[in-house]
Design a protein around this motif. Structure first.
Motif, mmCIF file in Angstrom:
data_model
loop_
_atom_site.group_PDB
_atom_site.id
_atom_site.type_symbol
_atom_site.label_atom_id
_atom_site.label_comp_id
_atom_site.label_asym_id
_atom_site.label_seq_id
_atom_site.Cartn_x
_atom_site.Cartn_y
_atom_site.Cartn_z
ATOM 1 N N GLY A 293 0.904 -0.979 0.254
ATOM 2 C CA GLY A 293 -0.405 -0.377 0.096
ATOM 3 C C GLY A 293 0.771 0.922 0.254
ATOM 4 O O GLY A 293 0.227 2.221 0.067
ATOM 5 N N ARG A 294 2.227 1.210 -0.563
ATOM 6 C CA ARG A 294 2.594 2.438 -0.181
ATOM 7 C C ARG A 294 3.749 2.264 -0.928
ATOM 8 O O ARG A 294 4.157 0.825 -1.472
ATOM 9 N N ALA B 33 1.960 7.030 0.377
ATOM 10 C CA ALA B 33 0.781 5.561 0.022
ATOM 11 C C ALA B 33 0.405 5.831 -1.131
ATOM 12 O O ALA B 33 0.649 6.957 -1.662
ATOM 13 N N LEU B 34 -0.153 5.051 -1.773
ATOM 14 C CA LEU B 34 0.178 5.023 -3.129
ATOM 15 C C LEU B 34 -1.157 5.394 -3.666
ATOM 16 O O LEU B 34 -2.037 6.125 -2.817
ATOM 17 N N PRO C 285 -4.555 6.012 -4.757
ATOM 18 C CA PRO C 285 -5.575 5.292 -5.225
ATOM 19 C C PRO C 285 -6.221 4.490 -6.645
ATOM 20 O O PRO C 285 -6.169 5.729 -7.626
ATOM 21 N N THR C 286 -6.273 3.379 -7.269
ATOM 22 C CA THR C 286 -6.566 3.878 -8.470
ATOM 23 C C THR C 286 -7.742 4.482 -8.165
ATOM 24 O O THR C 286 -9.262 3.512 -7.767
ATOM 25 N N ILE D 47 -12.243 4.328 -9.311
ATOM 26 C CA ILE D 47 -12.798 2.946 -9.287
ATOM 27 C C ILE D 47 -12.765 3.240 -11.206
ATOM 28 O O ILE D 47 -14.403 3.580 -11.815
ATOM 29 N N ASP D 48 -13.482 2.023 -11.431
ATOM 30 C CA ASP D 48 -14.228 1.468 -12.867
ATOM 31 C C ASP D 48 -15.431 0.957 -12.254
ATOM 32 O O ASP D 48 -15.573 -0.656 -12.712
ATOM 33 N N ASN D 49 -16.118 1.717 -12.468
ATOM 34 C CA ASN D 49 -17.547 1.351 -12.327
ATOM 35 C C ASN D 49 -18.482 1.238 -13.046
ATOM 36 O O ASN D 49 -20.147 1.440 -13.476
ATOM 37 N N THR D 50 -18.231 1.360 -14.515
ATOM 38 C CA THR D 50 -18.548 1.483 -16.282
ATOM 39 C C THR D 50 -19.174 -0.171 -16.817
ATOM 40 O O THR D 50 -20.333 -0.294 -16.924
ATOM 41 N N GLY D 51 -18.108 -0.755 -16.827
ATOM 42 C CA GLY D 51 -18.419 -2.119 -16.748
ATOM 43 C C GLY D 51 -18.814 -3.275 -15.931
ATOM 44 O O GLY D 51 -19.887 -2.891 -15.495
ATOM 45 N N GLY D 52 -18.285 -4.573 -15.497
ATOM 46 C CA GLY D 52 -19.171 -4.978 -15.026
ATOM 47 C C GLY D 52 -19.527 -6.329 -15.306
ATOM 48 O O GLY D 52 -19.694 -6.546 -17.135
ATOM 49 N N ALA D 53 -20.156 -6.926 -14.475
ATOM 50 C CA ALA D 53 -20.203 -8.461 -14.333
ATOM 51 C C ALA D 53 -21.686 -8.824 -14.636
ATOM 52 O O ALA D 53 -22.333 -7.200 -14.780
ATOM 53 N N ARG E 289 -18.478 5.144 -4.075
ATOM 54 C CA ARG E 289 -19.584 4.559 -5.458
ATOM 55 C C ARG E 289 -18.240 2.873 -5.366
ATOM 56 O O ARG E 289 -16.948 2.546 -5.177
ATOM 57 N N ARG F 273 -17.768 -0.980 -6.346
ATOM 58 C CA ARG F 273 -17.814 -1.973 -8.282
ATOM 59 C C ARG F 273 -17.734 -3.323 -7.540
ATOM 60 O O ARG F 273 -18.935 -4.036 -7.762
ATOM 61 N N ARG G 91 -21.057 -3.779 -8.180
ATOM 62 C CA ARG G 91 -21.528 -4.564 -9.640
ATOM 63 C C ARG G 91 -21.801 -6.050 -9.330
ATOM 64 O O ARG G 91 -22.083 -6.686 -10.738
ATOM 65 N N GLU G 92 -20.774 -6.247 -8.949
ATOM 66 C CA GLU G 92 -20.361 -8.028 -8.582
ATOM 67 C C GLU G 92 -20.624 -8.236 -7.153
ATOM 68 O O GLU G 92 -19.964 -7.396 -6.470
ATOM 69 N N ARG H 142 -6.793 -6.519 2.691
ATOM 70 C CA ARG H 142 -6.219 -6.023 1.873
ATOM 71 C C ARG H 142 -5.575 -7.408 0.607
ATOM 72 O O ARG H 142 -4.926 -7.919 -0.222
ATOM 73 N N GLU I 62 -4.531 -2.768 -5.213
ATOM 74 C CA GLU I 62 -3.758 -3.280 -3.830
ATOM 75 C C GLU I 62 -4.455 -1.918 -2.803
ATOM 76 O O GLU I 62 -4.271 -0.454 -3.858
ATOM 77 N N VAL I 63 -4.626 -1.705 -2.009
ATOM 78 C CA VAL I 63 -5.764 -0.359 -1.388
ATOM 79 C C VAL I 63 -4.943 -0.173 -1.160
ATOM 80 O O VAL I 63 -3.243 -0.789 0.249
ATOM 81 N N PRO I 64 -4.153 1.635 -1.316
ATOM 82 C CA PRO I 64 -3.215 1.923 -0.356
ATOM 83 C C PRO I 64 -2.954 2.030 0.873
ATOM 84 O O PRO I 64 -4.479 2.400 1.917
ATOM 85 N N ALA I 65 -1.826 2.966 1.789
ATOM 86 C CA ALA I 65 -1.969 2.627 3.286
ATOM 87 C C ALA I 65 -2.798 4.107 3.511
ATOM 88 O O ALA I 65 -3.248 4.827 2.390
ATOM 89 N N VAL J 11 -10.858 2.225 -3.313
ATOM 90 C CA VAL J 11 -10.858 1.772 -4.629
ATOM 91 C C VAL J 11 -12.309 1.170 -5.017
ATOM 92 O O VAL J 11 -11.617 0.254 -5.936
#
Ligand code: SF4
Ligand code: SF4
Lengths: 374, 506
Positions: free
Chosen positions: A355-356, A362-363, A365-366, A368-374, B165, B167, B208-209, B250, B260-263, B270
């Motif tokens: 996470g770092r 700290a990284l 945060p990526t 959130i891709d909420n558009t696609g999905g299952a 949000r 996912r 979503r899932e 995590r 990977e959830v940031p610290a 995420v």
């Protein structure tokens, strides 16, 4: 009595340990088990050394280990520590030191070496786990610098039960002799021989052709220290340590690569001046050092990246000392030099924390891709 | 380091984190769930969850039915407590907490009438057509907390999911702690309920899932869940390798989503939420049947136990009663542990109640807990390799031993999840987790002290400021009055002068 249980009611219960934190179970090996595995891995090469060099070698081995155990006990008494002989670390130090000595070295060398290893190499730092340098190598280098003649007298192999081999009684005389046994048939090692011949202006191929045939031998029937000649047995022991998870591949691989790469280049450039990679890897203490000495937990870095740097450094330094230095064998010096660098390497080669980023922040945060999905 | 890093990355890609402790789940995992009858007395701590303690709403002597609320949630993060069986409230007061500290905590004591009569309950009809908030409210009213041991109020987490949000909703069925098998049994025997809970939670969070992570050492549970999931395209059963601590949030998130959830962030940041499978089942019970959380599945295990197995236990049952029901203990257990052997809490005695977050009771024999005396660190690096977070336990421990807590923090002490992998592998048997917990405790106490002194200082400052202001205002008012008086006098003088002149005969 109130129906409410409070701590006051606990009297009747068996006393439970209150300060025992999790985990409540344990796995993995104990320190003593780790040491035992290493000794097991050393056993074949050691027995081969016993056979090859006979009773004097066995005496030296016993004396060196005895000296280490005594020194350990003595220091612990002095400092009021509880005995740690049971963990086997002093025994292993003595064992490794003995393997790195000339097989017919007199007893006082083993005694002195054992004391130096334990007292100077380990206990003055604070005992197990505290020492900066590999105790066995501290002792070996101290002996080599102080007693260069005795420490470079390589006896020609005289296997046990062969015609010339000294019997047990004779061996005691050899072991007790000071400063050295005059009647032993000694010979140069490959590294030493090529170094002296080079100094006299003779090229390596000529030197090897003219030298004694005990210089180099795949089967281990060659001159050398007590434990280094059985090259293939040392290798087998090292592979066993790898397989049983006692050591990781990083240090041995890096050490061997560090010796082999410059040797390849050097030999290709000037075969008259530089030994080949094979000769480098299979002579002297290259394999013993790579698998058993450089991998010492206490004095080596503890992350994979650090171990690669450390091992490669040992390899390169060994080759440099062997090729250009004043001593024919450089493994012990190289190990000590890199030991000194271990704290620095450890500081710069830390694992990344989950996470770092590497720098500790700290990284991000990526998204959130909420558009696609299952 | 960037350049070296690139060269070394492929060579030093660390081996998988974690450890493979002896599972010891059998034979307990092979015995079906048994229901424990109501014990004569139940002790219901008001604080069985993260957050503020619940507030009692019953009187001593009051009769209650099973499922009736006896203490309500207080504040935003809290959870109510319900009567686990029918009976009479006989005490409200302190009892010994199920914690090694032997601290006392407030609890309601209920004497069971042995009838186990439910209060009238009503499920929510057609919940999937309702607003997510309504589901979350129901979950909150049912007193459901994270049943994996985290005990965070489940409704708060659901609400969190709806606000940020989400996912992916992850259901944690990994059950990586050795000895424990209650989640395994739950998934084998009540897979339908778990899946139903998952569907409800998906609706409540807007995810979503749903991915359900189960370790590959539970093939029966995987099969049962796969069969139950049939027909829900957006719910997926994922097999993860058995490795401790796979059940840590995590780690499971990385395994199932690659994220990977940031610290210092939450999983929700995420787009992921993790709930335990037991929580999902409890949510199904609360919404479809209207049943509050009054019982839970627990594993009873350990060599000192006569009949290891899985039990459905009413919250508030004394561990003593539970052990007695399970055939008692053989000889003296060396240790009673609440939870698993890797992270569980040592119990001060058997006279403590089962709480909502309690996944098991272990009665460990002397041979199971046998450990050598701690020795010096030999710097073998095993702890570093085992640490799932990438910390250097040996270095942190050395700093803490030298009282250099700040240096330990710089090495990542706050990122330590207390999983115990390092201490588990350490050949010198150094109590690493104990050192880390101790240091964290010290730091937290420092922090509190600092807050308190800061607050005192702020109060003192505010007071002197106020006094100053008051003095200033007083002085200003006095000056104003003096000026007014002066002006008045001048006015009066002028007026009298004017009137004098006016009044003067022309
Ligand atoms: S596992 Fe124990 S002995 Fe090995 S490095 Fe870590 S703390 Fe030291
Ligand atoms: S340092 Fe913390 S996170 Fe790492 S293995 Fe030890 S207890 Fe687990």
């Amino acid at each position: 009595m109130s129906p409410v249980p409070t701590s006051a009611d606990d009297g009747a219960l068996p006393a439970l340990p209150t300060l025992a934190a999790s985990p409540h179970a344990h796995g993995g090996m104990s320190v003593a088990q780790v040491m035992q595995r290493v000794m097991l891995a050393l056993a074949p090469a050691t027995l081969f050394g016993f056979w090859l060099f006979g009773w004097p070698a066995i005496n030296l081995f016993a004396v060196t280990i005895g000296a280490c155990l005594l020194a350990e006990r003595f220091c612990e008494r002095l400092m009021g520590r509880t005995s740690s002989l049971g963990d086997g670390s002093a025994l292993l130090t003595g064992w490794l030191l003995a393997l790195s000595l000339p097989p017919w070295a007199p007893a006082w060398i083993g005694l002195l070496g054992g004391f130096i290893a334990i007292v100077v190499g380990k206990q003055v730092f604070g005992g197990l786990g505290q020492n900066l340098f590999n105790p066995a190598m501290v002792a070996r280098v101290a002996l080599l610098v102080s007693f260069p003649v005795v420490m470079t007298q390589w006896v020609v192999p005289q296997p046990l039960f062969s015609a010339d081999a000294p019997g047990f009684i004779d061996s005691l005389r050899i072991t007790a002799e000071a400063p050295a046994h005059p009647d032993a048939v000694t010979s140069a090692s490959l590294l030493g021989h090529s170094k002296t011949e080079l100094a006299r202006g003779i090229t390596i191929p000529e030197a090897l052709a003219s030298g004694p045939q005990t210089l180099f031998d795949w089967t281990g029937l060659r001159t050398g220290s007590l434990g280094e000649t059985g090259t293939l047995l040392v290798l087998a022991g090292g592979l066993y340590l790898l397989a049983s998870g006692i050591i990781r591949w990083h240090i041995p691989a890096a050490v061997l690569a560090g010796i082999a790469l410059p040797a390849l280049v050097g030999h290709a450039a000037d075969p008259a001046r530089y030994l080949s990679a094979t000769q480098h890897l299979l002579s002297g203490a290259a394999l013993l050092g790579a698998f058993f000495i450089a991998t010492d937990y206490v004095t080596s870095p503890n992350t994979p990246a650090g171990q690669l740097i450390f091992g490669f450094g040992i390899g390169i330094l060994t080759w440099i000392i062997r090729s250009w230095g004043g001593y024919p064998e450089g493994m012990a010096f190289a190990v000590l030099l890199m030991n000194a660098l271990t704290p620095v390497i450890d500081r710069y080669c830390r694992p990344r924390i989950l996470g770092r980023r590497r720098d500790g922040r700290a990284l991000e945060p990526t998204p959130i891709d909420n558009t696609g999905g299952a | 380091m960037g350049f070296l890093d690139k060269i070394f990355r492929p060579l030093t890609r660390s081996e998988p984190w974690g450890v493979h402790p002896d599972e010891r789940k059998r034979p307990a995992s092979e015995t079906p769930i048994r229901r424990l009858p109501p014990p004569p007395l139940l002790y219901l701590p008001l604080s069985q969850h993260v957050g503020a303690a619940a507030e009692p709403i019953v009187r001593i002597g009051q009769k209650v039915l099973k499922g009736e609320c006896v203490a309500t949630a207080k504040g935003n993060i809290s959870a109510p407590v319900h009567a686990p069986t029918s009976g009479e409230i006989v005490a409200i007061g302190p009892i010994t907490a199920p914690h090694p500290s032997r601290l006392e905590m407030m609890a309601i004591t209920l004497r069971s009438d042995m009838e186990d009569r439910w209060a009238p309950l009503e499920g929510l009809a057609d919940p999937l057509a309702r607003a997510p908030e309504e589901l979350a409210r129901r979950v909150a009213e049912a007193g459901i907390v994270g049943l994996g041991g985290a005990t965070f109020p489940a409704s708060v987490k659901l609400g969190l999911g709806h606000r940020s949000r989400i996912r992916t909703l992850i259901l944690n069925g990994s059950e990586c702690e050795p000895y424990l098998s209650c989640d395994d049994r739950l998934m084998r025997e009540r897979a339908g309920g778990v899946i139903r809970g998952a569907v409800l939670m998906r609706h409540a969070t807007g995810a979503r899932e749903v991915r359900i992570g189960i370790e590959d050492n539970k093939p029966e549970a995987i099969a049962a869940m796969r069969a139950a999931v049939d027909g829900h395209a957006d719910v997926q059963v994922c097999v993860v390798p058995a490795r401790y601590p796979m059940g840590s949030d995590r780690q499971l998130i990385i395994e199932l989503t690659g994220i990977e959830v940031p610290a210092e962030s939450r999983a929700a940041d995420v787009g992921v939420l993790v709930h335990n499978v037991g929580t999902a089942f409890a949510i199904h019970q609360a919404i479809d049947l209207g049943r509050p959380l009054v019982s839970r599945l627990m594993t009873l295990n350990g060599e000192a136990l006569a009949q290891p197995g899985n039990y459905e236990v009413l919250v508030g049952t004394l561990v003593e009663d539970l052990l007695a029901f399970a055939g008692g203990v053989r000889g003296e257990p060396a240790r009673l542990v609440m939870g698993g052997p890797m992270m569980g809490l040592l119990l001060p005695s058997a006279k403590v109640p089962v709480v909502k977050g309690c996944s098991g009771i272990l009665a460990l024999s002397a041979t199971e807990v046998a450990r050598d005396e701690p020795g010096p660190c030999i710097r073998c690096g095993s702890c570093t390799r085992a640490c799932p977070v990438g910390l250097l336990p040996l270095e942190m421990n050395a700093r803490i031993a030298n009282a250099a807590l700040d240096a330990a923090v710089a090495l990542g002490l706050h990122d330590c999840i207390g999983c115990g992998c390092c201490a588990w592998v350490c050949p010198s048997r150094i109590p690493l987790v104990q050192a880390f917990n101790h240091a964290k405790g010290e730091l937290a106490a420092h922090e509190r002290d600092k807050k308190r002194t800061d607050a005192t200082r702020r109060m003192a400052e505010a007071r002197s400021e106020r006094l100053e202001r008051e003095a200033r205002e007083k002085a200003e008012a006095a000056a104003r009055r003096a000026a007014e008086r002066k002006a008045q006098k001048a006015r009066e003088a002028a007026e009298s002068a004017a009137s004098n002149s006016e009044g003067a005969p022309a």
